[in-house]
Structures are given as structure tokens and as C-alpha cells.
Scaffold this motif. Structure first.
Motif, short mmCIF file in Angstrom:
data_model
loop_
_atom_site.label_atom_id
_atom_site.label_comp_id
_atom_site.label_asym_id
_atom_site.label_seq_id
_atom_site.Cartn_x
_atom_site.Cartn_y
_atom_site.Cartn_z
N HIS A 198 13.71 17.36 175.43
CA HIS A 198 12.98 18.55 175.03
C HIS A 198 13.84 19.80 175.06
CE1 HIS A 198 8.66 16.96 175.97
NE2 HIS A 198 9.31 16.22 175.12
N HIS A 200 14.26 21.63 177.74
CA HIS A 200 13.76 22.58 178.73
C HIS A 200 13.24 21.84 179.96
CE1 HIS A 200 9.97 22.16 176.12
NE2 HIS A 200 9.82 21.38 177.15
N HIS A 207 10.67 20.72 182.92
CA HIS A 207 9.25 20.46 183.16
C HIS A 207 8.93 20.70 184.63
CE1 HIS A 207 9.10 17.62 179.48
NE2 HIS A 207 9.12 18.88 179.15
N CYS A 264 4.99 18.08 179.90
CA CYS A 264 5.26 19.12 178.93
C CYS A 264 3.97 19.78 178.48
CB CYS A 264 6.01 18.57 177.73
SG CYS A 264 6.56 19.87 176.63
N HIS A 306 5.32 25.61 181.34
CA HIS A 306 6.70 25.45 181.80
C HIS A 306 7.08 26.64 182.66
CE1 HIS A 306 7.21 22.07 179.34
NE2 HIS A 306 7.15 22.71 178.21
N HIS A 366 9.87 22.05 170.39
CA HIS A 366 9.11 20.82 170.13
C HIS A 366 9.02 20.60 168.64
CE1 HIS A 366 7.14 20.09 174.19
NE2 HIS A 366 8.18 20.85 174.34
ZN ZN Z 1 8.70 19.76 177.14
#
Ligand code: ZN
Length: 208
Positions: A148, A150, A152, A158, A162, A208
Motif C-alpha cells: 500500500h 503506507h 497500518h 487499511c 491511518h 489505493h
Molecule cells: Zn492501506
């Protein structure tokens, strides 16, 4: 462990301008958690974090070109008032515009009968940033986090919460008196719910 590419790093930081005015800080709130190498932090700070480890504290001045970029006069433009059809616009308002560089916060600097002058420079463009940073934790990213781009949370996967949603980088302390998130959401902005906060976190956001 030392911070490497794709480490998940927990940071406390305070960032100030040349005059010493605090622009943003984690003091009094949760530390920032981000994925090293994702471009979430400004480049000058991210690169300075490689090889640091938990407990390290340091101070760092990041020149504008390695932070939010130099201030560019060409990003100040007059646009026809019709583009704001039906919207109340006033000097100092900020909104997010779709540009060739993606979503950018734009500030209205002048409203006249015929046009609206907008400034697409980042609010912190042209500023050298002075950071005080403490590394609070370092861990390896999960495969999903890497996919992703980033971090979590501990148990939420997700979702829309976040940690980086709290990274109010562009919002901190430059004159938004009514709503910290105004620079990200607000007028004419198509994002829904919490996603509107993601432009605050710096250069990465949710891919995403
Ligand atoms: Zn994510």
C-alpha cells in the motif's frame, strides 16, 4: 534496529520556521508513524533518518528545496471568476485543486470582479524548516503496508484511520484559525470523509 528503506518509524518532532515559530509538532498528541522511503516526509527529513535508531534525537535544518520547494511566482495565477461559480470565495480561503501534479492546496490571494488570483504554492514553499526529531520506534513493515505504501494501525488494517491522517504537516500553524483541516478540504473539494485529510501528511498520501 536502524531505520532502513521500508522501516515503519515512530517519530516525535517539532518543526519551526526561521523565526523560531512552531509550525507543527507532535507534542501533546500521538507521535507520527510513517513508512520510510514512501515519500511521506519531506525529502530532506526522510533522507536524514536513514541509519537512525530508536532513542536518537537530532536537530536538522531542511532547506526549502528539500522541503516543500522554492516559492514559484508562476504558480500564482489569475483564473476567471466563473470557475468558482456559485461558491463564496474570499481572500485567504484555501481549497484543493486538481492539477497536473495531482491534488494541490491552493490559496486565494485576491478576489476581484473579473478574476480570482490563486496561489498554488504549498503554504510552506520557500521556507527553510527547522526540525527537532526523536525516533521513538523502528520496526519492519508488513507485506501489506509495503504494497500500500503506507502504515497500518495495530488492528485496523487499511481503513480510513491511518496514523498518517493525523500528520497535519501542511496545516500546522500558518493561519487557519477556524479549522485545522481547511487547507485540505473545503470549497470545491471532491474528497469524501477522512480522505480529505491525507493531503496534510506530506508527499505520500494513500495510494489505493
Ligand atoms: Zn492501506
Amino acid at each position: 534496529m536502524k531505520i532502513t528503506h521500508l522501516s515503519v518509524v515512530t517519530l516525535d518532532y517539532t518543526v519551526s520556521d526561521d523565526a523560531g515559530e512552531v509550525l507543527d509538532t507532535t507534542e501533546g498528541r500521538e507521535p507520527l508513524v510513517y513508512l520510510q522511503g514512501s515519500g511521506f516526509l519531506v525529502p530532506g527529513l526522510e533522507s536524514a533518518l536513514y541509519d537512525r535508531e530508536e532513542g536518537d534525537s537530532f536537530e536538522l535544518t531542511v532547506p526549502a528545496m528539500d522541503a516543500y520547494g522554492e516559492y514559484e511566482e508562476s504558480l500564482v495565477q489569475d483564473v476567471p471568476g466563473e470557475l468558482f461559480d456559485g461558491m463564496e470565495v474570499a481572500e485567504g480561503d484555501t481549497f484543493v485543486a486538481d492539477t497536473d501534479d495531482g491534488h494541490r492546496p491552493v490559496t486565494i490571494v485576491e478576489v476581484s470582479e473579473d478574476f480570482v488570483k490563486v496561489d498554488a504554492n504549498h503554504p510552506l514553499a520557500g521556507m527553510d524548516l527547522h526540525f527537532k526529531v526523536t525516533v521513538q520506534g523502528v520496526r519492519a513493515a508488513t507485506a501489506e503496508e509495503i504494497a500500500h505504501g503506507h502504515v497500518h494501525g495495530d488492528d485496523e488494517g487499511c481503513g480510513h484511520h491511518h496514523h498518517h491522517a493525523h500528520g497535519e504537516g501542511c496545516c500546522g500553524g500558518h493561519g487557519h484559525d477556524d479549522d485545522d483541516h481547511e487547507c485540505c478540504g473545503g470549497k470545491g473539494h471532491a474528497h469524501d470523509d477522512d480522505d480529505a485529510h491525507e493531503c496534510c501528511g506530506g508527499h505520500g498520501g494513500c495510494k489505493h
